[in-house]
Write an enzyme that holds these catalytic residues in place. Structure first.
Site, short mmCIF file in Angstrom:
data_model
loop_
_atom_site.label_atom_id
_atom_site.label_comp_id
_atom_site.label_asym_id
_atom_site.label_seq_id
_atom_site.Cartn_x
_atom_site.Cartn_y
_atom_site.Cartn_z
N GLN A 1 64.80 -94.29 0.63
CA GLN A 1 63.69 -94.60 0.29
C GLN A 1 63.47 -94.93 -1.20
O GLN A 1 62.74 -95.92 -1.24
CB GLN A 1 62.52 -93.22 0.73
CG GLN A 1 61.15 -93.67 0.64
CD GLN A 1 60.18 -92.39 0.68
OE1 GLN A 1 60.78 -91.45 1.29
NE2 GLN A 1 58.90 -92.61 0.44
N HIS B 1 50.57 -83.46 -2.60
CA HIS B 1 51.75 -83.94 -2.36
C HIS B 1 52.00 -85.23 -3.26
O HIS B 1 52.90 -85.51 -4.01
CB HIS B 1 51.88 -84.46 -0.89
CG HIS B 1 52.89 -85.34 -0.58
ND1 HIS B 1 54.24 -84.73 -0.71
CD2 HIS B 1 53.19 -86.41 -0.29
CE1 HIS B 1 55.15 -85.72 -0.12
NE2 HIS B 1 54.53 -86.80 -0.11
N GLU C 1 58.59 -83.95 6.41
CA GLU C 1 57.14 -84.03 6.00
C GLU C 1 56.18 -83.40 7.03
O GLU C 1 56.31 -83.66 8.09
CB GLU C 1 56.68 -85.47 5.43
CG GLU C 1 57.48 -86.21 4.54
CD GLU C 1 57.00 -87.54 4.02
OE1 GLU C 1 56.11 -88.10 4.74
OE2 GLU C 1 57.21 -87.68 2.78
N ASP D 1 51.69 -94.26 9.02
CA ASP D 1 51.73 -93.29 8.60
C ASP D 1 51.06 -93.25 7.11
O ASP D 1 51.06 -94.32 6.50
CB ASP D 1 53.19 -92.65 8.10
CG ASP D 1 53.37 -91.30 7.41
OD1 ASP D 1 52.56 -90.51 8.02
OD2 ASP D 1 54.16 -91.04 6.66
N GLU E 1 59.46 -81.41 -2.46
CA GLU E 1 58.49 -80.47 -3.51
C GLU E 1 58.88 -79.12 -3.66
O GLU E 1 59.08 -78.58 -4.66
CB GLU E 1 57.26 -80.41 -2.93
CG GLU E 1 56.45 -81.92 -2.93
CD GLU E 1 55.34 -82.11 -1.98
OE1 GLU E 1 54.19 -81.68 -2.30
OE2 GLU E 1 55.65 -82.28 -0.71
N ASP F 1 57.50 -86.07 9.69
CA ASP F 1 57.91 -87.57 9.29
C ASP F 1 59.34 -87.37 8.51
O ASP F 1 59.34 -87.41 7.23
CB ASP F 1 56.93 -88.15 8.46
CG ASP F 1 57.31 -89.44 7.85
OD1 ASP F 1 57.91 -90.16 8.58
OD2 ASP F 1 56.83 -89.59 6.70
N TYR G 1 49.18 -91.15 3.38
CA TYR G 1 49.70 -90.40 2.07
C TYR G 1 48.37 -89.84 1.60
O TYR G 1 47.95 -90.08 0.49
CB TYR G 1 50.01 -91.70 1.17
CG TYR G 1 50.97 -91.15 -0.03
CD1 TYR G 1 52.04 -90.26 0.14
CD2 TYR G 1 50.36 -91.56 -1.30
CE1 TYR G 1 52.55 -89.79 -0.99
CE2 TYR G 1 51.26 -91.22 -2.39
CZ TYR G 1 52.27 -90.62 -2.34
OH TYR G 1 53.16 -90.07 -3.42
N LYS H 1 62.33 -94.19 6.32
CA LYS H 1 61.41 -93.33 7.39
C LYS H 1 61.56 -93.76 8.62
O LYS H 1 60.85 -93.33 9.59
CB LYS H 1 59.90 -93.89 6.84
CG LYS H 1 59.69 -93.36 5.35
CD LYS H 1 59.23 -91.94 5.44
CE LYS H 1 58.51 -91.82 4.16
NZ LYS H 1 57.99 -90.14 4.21
N GLU I 1 53.21 -82.99 8.80
CA GLU I 1 51.90 -83.76 9.23
C GLU I 1 51.04 -83.35 10.32
O GLU I 1 51.55 -82.82 11.18
CB GLU I 1 52.23 -85.19 9.03
CG GLU I 1 53.01 -85.67 7.54
CD GLU I 1 53.24 -87.12 7.52
OE1 GLU I 1 52.27 -87.98 8.16
OE2 GLU I 1 54.08 -87.67 6.67
N ARG J 1 65.19 -89.47 1.27
CA ARG J 1 64.75 -89.65 0.12
C ARG J 1 65.50 -90.60 -0.92
O ARG J 1 64.81 -91.46 -1.56
CB ARG J 1 64.45 -88.39 -0.60
CG ARG J 1 63.60 -87.19 0.00
CD ARG J 1 62.05 -87.85 0.24
NE ARG J 1 61.22 -86.89 0.45
CZ ARG J 1 60.19 -87.07 1.17
NH1 ARG J 1 59.53 -88.33 1.05
NH2 ARG J 1 59.24 -86.31 1.96
N THR K 1 60.79 -89.74 13.88
CA THR K 1 59.41 -88.85 13.68
C THR K 1 59.25 -87.90 14.74
O THR K 1 59.48 -88.55 15.80
CB THR K 1 58.54 -89.61 13.75
OG1 THR K 1 58.37 -90.89 12.77
CG2 THR K 1 56.99 -89.11 13.45
N ARG L 1 58.27 -89.76 -11.32
CA ARG L 1 57.67 -90.78 -12.37
C ARG L 1 57.47 -90.14 -13.69
O ARG L 1 57.14 -90.72 -14.58
CB ARG L 1 56.37 -91.71 -11.89
CG ARG L 1 57.10 -92.80 -10.61
CD ARG L 1 55.71 -93.62 -10.28
NE ARG L 1 54.87 -92.82 -9.74
CZ ARG L 1 54.67 -92.51 -8.56
NH1 ARG L 1 55.93 -92.83 -7.58
NH2 ARG L 1 53.62 -91.84 -7.71
MN MN Z 1 54.86 -89.35 5.69
#
Ligand code: MN
Length: 421
Positions: free
Chosen positions: A239, A133, A198, A126, A363, A232, A128, A252, A200, A236, A256, A142
């Site tokens: 993770q 995103h 996610e 996977d 998000e 995906d 990024y 994760k 994707e 959270r 999937t 952060r």
């Molecule tokens: Mn992903």
């Protein structure tokens, strides 16, 4: 390109996912037959490829290849065979085909069929590669949208799990795991409280490479057999506690989902679009000679158990990505890592520049700080038990669509206790 007319009437509408221009590959079974086998979607029907092969209507050198519940044997035959198969199917199913009466008995109603995993997943990686995103996640987690220092140079990825890739329609159980609240002294164990999706696109490697021999972006592009929608699923909170310094692991690994039809690279060829302008030049090995992305419209929908209709949460486009699947595949091989037919590459979460284009609930709700409202009045930050999440996608032609079919998953409650007796 305009709609190619088929003698299968349901394939000639502007809104079907599966006109003659598409011809995506899946695996299906019906209640009264002898097992899952390869099929091709055309309008509301599925063409039984095992039967077509048995009756000599399709004959690939190296066959039989269709009487099995995966397309990997066809992938192994390579791009020349892929092109020959597509040309043969297009001719057989086209309006005016002299073979209509021979082919027609091998059509099965799609509504009577159960769809299975279309290929055996060798390994799953996977990436990024969505800039918006990555910026959003930085801002949320952060406090700064600044990209990681490597992001503009490397298609960042992690090695995921092939074992938990499932086909659309498979329920997903809320995972148990270890989390730690920011103000807690100790971690705790239990169901994830931050279950997310996610959005994707998954690229499927058709032909492999040799251990120790990197492949170029152009070679990588030719190795890709097709694409699926890919969800995906992400926990959270699990993770967030586990990921430093080695990256995602259990957050994760539990599931999937992919859409059931492999849309071939050939079907998407007319929809190629370039990766965006670069803020800084890529190292030369990652430059692409032809546009590596595709103009594919994407949508995320959510439906709680007590709602009659799904709510559309987001609409975006695969062309938003910063790195193409070919660039990712090249980079994956650059140290000598062998790639195999059946390898699945997740694009990374696809998010556009505004909230209406965000590809994860993290998000869309800004990590629960801005909950969103569904059609039935429910509010959500993340996924609750019983919610069904659907991904949709299509390339828009002139009077036709190249559709993927829905990628659906419903969330089941977590196990009461982790271990069986
Ligand atoms: Mn992903």
């Amino acid at each position: 390109m305009t709609l190619l007319k088929s003698w299968v009437a349901s394939a000639n509408t502007a809104d079907t996912d599966f006109p003659l221009n598409n011809l995506p590959y899946g695996v299906f079974s019906t209640p009264d037959d002898d097992g899952a086998r390869c099929g091709v979607a055309i309008g509301d029907m599925i063409l039984d490829m095992a039967a077509m092969e048995e009756f000599g209507l399709v004959d690939l050198t190296g066959g039989p290849v269709f009487d099995v519940p995966f397309w990997n044997d066809v992938m192994d035959l390579g791009p020349a065979a892929w092109a020959a198969l597509r040309a043969r199917l297009t001719a057989l199913l086209a309006e005016g085909s002299a073979d209509q009466s021979l082919v027609e008995p091998h059509l099965v109603g799609r509504d009577t069929a159960t769809l299975h995993m279309p290929f055996a997943v060798s390994e799953y990686t996977d990436f990024y590669a969505g800039m918006q995103h990555a910026k959003n996640m930085g801002a949320i987690l952060r406090g700064s949208p600044d990209l990681p220092a490597n992001w503009l140079h490397i298609p960042i990825g992690y090695n995921g799990r092939a074992s938990s890739v499932v086909v659309s329609g498979t329920d997903i159980r809320r995972p148990l795991g270890q989390t730690k609240a920011p103000d807690a002294q100790m971690p705790s164990f239990g169901p994830t409280k931050r279950l997310d999706i996610e959005l994707e696109l998954g690229a499927i490697v058709g032909t492999g490479s040799t251990l120790g021999q990197p492949v170029s972006v152009a070679q990588a592009d030719a190795m890709i057999f097709g694409y699926v929608l890919l969800n995906d699923w992400s926990a959270r909170d699990i993770q967030g506690w586990e990921y430093q310094p080695l990256g995602p692991f259990q957050g994760k690994a539990f599931g999937t989902s992919i859409s059931p039809w492999i849309v071939t690279a050939a079907a998407l060829e007319d929809f190629r679009t370039s990766t965006p302008d670069r803020e800084v030049d890529l190292l030369p090995y990652l430059n692409e000679e032809k546009p590596g992305l595709y103009d594919i419209h994407l949508e995320v929908l959510m439906q709680p158990e007590n709602a009659d209709t799904p709510t559309s949460l987001s609409k975006t486009n695969y062309s938003r990505m910063y790195y193409s699947a070919a660039q990712q595949l090249c980079h994956h091989s650059i140290g000598g890592c062998e790639m195999n037919g059946g390898d699945l590459l997740g694009s990374g979460t696809i998010s556009g520049p505004t909230k209406s284009e965000y590809g994860s609930l993290m998000e869309l709700s800004w990590a629960t700080r801005e909950p969103f409202t569904l059609n039935n009045g429910d509010q959500r930050g993340f996924i609750e038990d019983g919610d069904t999440l659907t991904l949709r996608g299509h390339a828009q032609g002139n009077g036709f669509k190249i559709g993927f079919g829905d990628c659906v998953g419903k969330i089941l409650p977590a196990l009461d206790t982790p271990f069986a007796d």
